[in-house]
Write a protein that holds these residues in place. Structure first.
Motif, PDB file in Angstrom:
ATOM      1  N   VAL B  13       1.053  -3.879   1.234  1.00  0.00           N
ATOM      2  CA  VAL B  13       0.174  -3.268   1.887  1.00  0.00           C
ATOM      3  C   VAL B  13      -0.976  -4.324   2.770  1.00  0.00           C
ATOM      4  O   VAL B  13      -1.300  -3.990   3.834  1.00  0.00           O
ATOM      5  CB  VAL B  13      -0.840  -2.312   1.186  1.00  0.00           C
ATOM      6  N   SER B  14      -1.561  -5.349   2.016  1.00  0.00           N
ATOM      7  CA  SER B  14      -2.161  -6.002   2.643  1.00  0.00           C
ATOM      8  C   SER B  14      -1.754  -6.818   3.801  1.00  0.00           C
ATOM      9  O   SER B  14      -2.156  -7.045   4.896  1.00  0.00           O
ATOM     10  CB  SER B  14      -3.209  -6.804   1.818  1.00  0.00           C
ATOM     11  N   GLY B  15      -0.790  -7.603   3.670  1.00  0.00           N
ATOM     12  CA  GLY B  15       0.121  -8.323   4.613  1.00  0.00           C
ATOM     13  C   GLY B  15       0.313  -7.576   5.827  1.00  0.00           C
ATOM     14  O   GLY B  15       0.252  -8.058   6.837  1.00  0.00           O
ATOM     15  N   GLY B  35       8.165 -12.249   3.027  1.00  0.00           N
ATOM     16  CA  GLY B  35       8.026 -11.367   1.858  1.00  0.00           C
ATOM     17  C   GLY B  35       8.982 -11.668   0.890  1.00  0.00           C
ATOM     18  O   GLY B  35      10.446 -11.515   1.469  1.00  0.00           O
ATOM     19  N   ASP B  36       8.896 -11.805  -0.482  1.00  0.00           N
ATOM     20  CA  ASP B  36      10.029 -11.951  -1.186  1.00  0.00           C
ATOM     21  C   ASP B  36      10.860 -11.040  -1.607  1.00  0.00           C
ATOM     22  O   ASP B  36      11.864 -10.892  -2.303  1.00  0.00           O
ATOM     23  CB  ASP B  36       9.645 -12.976  -2.447  1.00  0.00           C
ATOM     24  N   GLU B  37      10.051  -9.728  -1.323  1.00  0.00           N
ATOM     25  CA  GLU B  37      10.917  -8.521  -1.627  1.00  0.00           C
ATOM     26  C   GLU B  37      11.987  -8.180  -0.657  1.00  0.00           C
ATOM     27  O   GLU B  37      11.516  -8.441   0.443  1.00  0.00           O
ATOM     28  CB  GLU B  37      10.033  -7.284  -2.005  1.00  0.00           C
ATOM     29  N   THR B  38      13.002  -7.382  -0.845  1.00  0.00           N
ATOM     30  CA  THR B  38      14.128  -7.126   0.150  1.00  0.00           C
ATOM     31  C   THR B  38      13.889  -5.947   0.825  1.00  0.00           C
ATOM     32  O   THR B  38      14.160  -5.657   1.900  1.00  0.00           O
ATOM     33  CB  THR B  38      15.633  -7.157  -0.391  1.00  0.00           C
ATOM     34  N   ASP B  43       4.381   1.497  -0.910  1.00  0.00           N
ATOM     35  CA  ASP B  43       3.143   1.526  -1.512  1.00  0.00           C
ATOM     36  C   ASP B  43       3.499   1.403  -2.823  1.00  0.00           C
ATOM     37  O   ASP B  43       4.309   2.201  -3.623  1.00  0.00           O
ATOM     38  CB  ASP B  43       2.609   2.935  -1.064  1.00  0.00           C
ATOM     39  N   ARG B  44       2.497   0.823  -3.689  1.00  0.00           N
ATOM     40  CA  ARG B  44       2.678   0.726  -5.138  1.00  0.00           C
ATOM     41  C   ARG B  44       2.127   1.912  -6.030  1.00  0.00           C
ATOM     42  O   ARG B  44       2.771   2.076  -7.177  1.00  0.00           O
ATOM     43  CB  ARG B  44       2.027  -0.577  -5.717  1.00  0.00           C
ATOM     44  N   PRO B  45       0.873   2.344  -5.660  1.00  0.00           N
ATOM     45  CA  PRO B  45       0.353   3.489  -6.606  1.00  0.00           C
ATOM     46  C   PRO B  45       1.482   4.465  -7.181  1.00  0.00           C
ATOM     47  O   PRO B  45       1.229   4.846  -8.304  1.00  0.00           O
ATOM     48  CB  PRO B  45      -0.726   3.946  -5.735  1.00  0.00           C
ATOM     49  N   SER B  48       3.867   4.165 -10.991  1.00  0.00           N
ATOM     50  CA  SER B  48       3.465   4.842 -12.079  1.00  0.00           C
ATOM     51  C   SER B  48       3.249   6.325 -12.194  1.00  0.00           C
ATOM     52  O   SER B  48       2.710   6.759 -13.074  1.00  0.00           O
ATOM     53  CB  SER B  48       2.156   4.047 -12.609  1.00  0.00           C
ATOM     54  N   LYS B  49       3.288   6.995 -10.946  1.00  0.00           N
ATOM     55  CA  LYS B  49       2.957   8.271 -10.982  1.00  0.00           C
ATOM     56  C   LYS B  49       4.099   9.141 -10.575  1.00  0.00           C
ATOM     57  O   LYS B  49       5.195   9.296 -11.289  1.00  0.00           O
ATOM     58  CB  LYS B  49       1.683   8.410  -9.974  1.00  0.00           C
ATOM     59  N   GLN B  50       4.314   9.571  -9.094  1.00  0.00           N
ATOM     60  CA  GLN B  50       5.228  10.387  -8.644  1.00  0.00           C
ATOM     61  C   GLN B  50       6.491   9.731  -8.586  1.00  0.00           C
ATOM     62  O   GLN B  50       7.635  10.650  -8.980  1.00  0.00           O
ATOM     63  CB  GLN B  50       5.059  10.857  -7.251  1.00  0.00           C
ATOM     64  N   GLY B 282      -6.358  -8.720  -0.225  1.00  0.00           N
ATOM     65  CA  GLY B 282      -5.851  -8.132  -1.338  1.00  0.00           C
ATOM     66  C   GLY B 282      -5.922  -8.637  -2.626  1.00  0.00           C
ATOM     67  O   GLY B 282      -6.837  -9.204  -3.035  1.00  0.00           O
ATOM     68  N   ASP B 283      -5.090  -8.122  -3.537  1.00  0.00           N
ATOM     69  CA  ASP B 283      -5.173  -8.518  -5.082  1.00  0.00           C
ATOM     70  C   ASP B 283      -5.245  -9.850  -5.453  1.00  0.00           C
ATOM     71  O   ASP B 283      -5.699 -10.320  -6.338  1.00  0.00           O
ATOM     72  CB  ASP B 283      -4.055  -8.026  -5.583  1.00  0.00           C
ATOM     73  N   VAL B 284      -4.926 -10.848  -4.430  1.00  0.00           N
ATOM     74  CA  VAL B 284      -4.774 -12.221  -4.939  1.00  0.00           C
ATOM     75  C   VAL B 284      -6.257 -12.894  -4.488  1.00  0.00           C
ATOM     76  O   VAL B 284      -6.376 -14.076  -4.929  1.00  0.00           O
ATOM     77  CB  VAL B 284      -3.811 -12.967  -3.973  1.00  0.00           C
TER      78      VAL B 284
END
Ligand SMILES: Cc1cc2nc3c(=O)[nH]c(=O)nc-3n(C[C@H](O)[C@H](O)[C@H](O)COP(=O)(O)OP(=O)(O)OC[C@H]3O[C@@H](n4cnc5c(N)ncnc54)[C@H](O)[C@@H]3O)c2cc1C
Ligand code: SF4
Lengths: 66, 407
Positions: B13-15, B35-38, B43-45, B48-50, B282-284
């Protein structure tokens, strides 16, 4: 301009209300977004675009009429 | 030449928001987003929910569809990891061996989940940070019977709630005396412990984990410091995270150490600048917070986007006015919607402003030195928002209490 929302995604952050208080509100019970005016006047366009951008869960879709 | 090339590392999200904002503001130069994800950014939230509960499928988490991404005209390099950077030479080296010169570097690599010293090699032991973790945990929960969640922070508490809904036997373990006590303090922590117990979670707070116990390569239980052992076929370790800065060691980019600098992460000023031409979001990122008079990292979705917008705009209009973001966080557990403006701490004084904890509908102020630091709402989102300015302008708590009484 037409506003559509995906209510299920709303986390009640209220960013939209802060950006465009004349167009959005939050429900008293659960804080979810309420669209007060789904076809707002031109004077609100910029605020609505801002609201759509600020919403953390991308709830608000704006269809611009062109 | 590449003097004006913008390289953004971290395509979440931040990048992505930095890139998008820069384009909106009229930046026409080259932007490389690594980005290292493919998967395309998501969105991450909801992980752990939906997503975990099965209400939503993975596609629903996508932040921008492919057409919108294409429209940004980025050099998007997914599945690619930045291996190192050199702030003096202004280069980033990728894991495919290529070296990128940059005019501006934006660090948006987020966090990596902490692990226990041992036991993560056992089958049935999970962490939860990316979508693959979430899909794996979701699959495991389908056939699991006994889940132990290690760590009663937001993540652990949300997963415990989802697992109860799915009908599992759930134990929530944390060395601290209440769930979420580090984030929300004793009063709300105690209420949340009750809520989880009412929903059938075995809440074991105030006791640490000694070891994950395996049998034939699979986890079979969690041994606690009080000598008991909780049987488990699935374990989620949710014990916080640390900034993803390993690739920046030796780069010349200032990195904090918790003890010495008061916080970890990339050390930035109040606009996210770590060095001339180097930003972090962001988080970093540990931004200077003039309101609090210190630097800190915020691991919140909205703050990540707000910081990214500030930096994205700054790339085009360096003098644009910056209003420091007020951190916002939410968490869904059972039918509770918790929301927080500001940064509450366990040491803060708790003042009820409206509603009641017994009814699980309230707004409360958290104060230090007589000044409002945060407001927390439970199932009262609309009211909570009206207290946000008290956090933004560091209002004396006495004033807020007077307003609350007369409201
Ligand atoms: C399960 C879960 C639930 C959450 N729930 C909430 C919530 O309810 N409310 C809330 O406010 N916040 C929540 N959060 C926090 C929120 O998701 C984060 O604040 C947000 O994702 C931060 O965005 P970011 O872009 O800074 O970092 P991240 O989203 O972590 O993204 C960083 C990206 O950089 C990539 N990366 C890392 N290192 C490298 C490298 N060397 N090279 C290339 N790429 C790299 C990573 O793979 C990742 O894709 C939750 C987080 C999780 C994990
Ligand atoms: S900003 Fe988005 S999530 Fe927040 S209340 Fe408005 S629509 Fe809902």
């Amino acid at each position: 301009m037409k506003i559509e929302i995906d209510e299920e995604k709303c986390c009640g952050a209220g960013q939209c209300v802060m950006a465009a208080p004349e167009v959005f509100d939050q429900r008293e019970e659960d804080g979810l977004v309420l669209v007060l005016d789904a076809a707002p006047p031109q004077s609100q366009y910029e605020a609505v675009r801002q609201a759509a951008k600020l919403c953390p869960t991308a709830v608000i879709r704006v269809a611009e009429d062109d | 030449m590449s003097d004006d090339r913008v390289v953004i590392v971290g395509a979440s999200v931040s990048g992505l928001t930095v890139a998008e904002t820069a384009r909106e503001e009229g930046h026409t130069g080259e932007i490389v987003l690594v980005g290292d994800e493919t998967r395309i950014p998501y969105d991450r939230p909801p992980l752990s929910k939906q997503l975990l509960s099965g209400e939503w499928e993975a596609e629903r988490l996508t932040l921008r569809d492919q057409a919108a991404l294409d429209g940004l005209g980025l050099d998007l390099r997914l599945g690619t990891r930045a291996r190192s950077a050199d702030a003096e030479a202004r280069t980033v080296t990728l894991d495919d061996g290529s070296v990128l010169d940059y005019g501006t570097l934006v660090i948006a690599t987020g966090v990596v989940p902490n692990r226990l010293p041992d036991g993560h090699g056992l089958r049935g032991v999970h962490v939860l940070h990316d979508i693959e973790d979430a899909l794996r945990l979701r699959e495991a929960l389908r056939s699991a019977q006994r889940l132990v969640v290690v760590g009663a922070g937001f993540l652990g508490a949300e997963v415990a709630a989802v697992a109860r809904k799915l009908g599992l036997t759930v134990t929530l373990v944390d060395p601290l005396p209440q769930p979420l006590v580090g984030a929300l303090g004793e009063t709300v922590g105690a209420m949340l412990a009750d809520v989880h117990r009412e929903h059938g979670v075995d809440v074991r707070c105030g006791v640490a984990v000694r070891a994950l116990v395996g049998d034939g390569g699979a986890v079979c239980g969690v041994a606690l410091d009080d000598g008991t052992q909780v049987p488990a076929d699935t374990v989620l370790v949710a014990v916080g995270s640390r900034p993803a800065v390993q690739w920046l060691e030796g780069s010349g980019v200032p990195l904090g150490r918790r003890g010495a600098d008061g916080c970890d992460g990339v050390l930035c000023d109040g606009r996210g600048m770590a060095l001339p031409g180097v930003y972090a979001v962001g988080d970093v990122a540990a931004w200077w917070d003039a309101r609090a008079g210190r630097r800190h990292r915020v691991e919140h979705r909205l703050t990540a986007a707000e910081q990214a917008r500030i930096v994205g705009r700054g790339l085009v209009r360096p003098t644009a006015q910056v209003e420091p973001p007020v951190p916002f966080f939410w968490s869904d557990q059972y039918d509770l919607k918790l929301q927080v403006f500001g940064l509450p701490a366990p040491s803060h004084d708790f003042h009820l402003l409206s509603g009641s904890l017994a009814e699980r509908r309230f707004v409360a102020a958290y104060a230090a030195d007589g000044v409002v630091q945060a407001v927390v709402g439970c199932n009262m989102a609309r009211q909570l928002r009206s207290w946000r300015p008290a956090v933004a302008s560091a209002t004396p708590v006495g004033e807020v209490l007077r307003t609350a009484v007369s409201a």
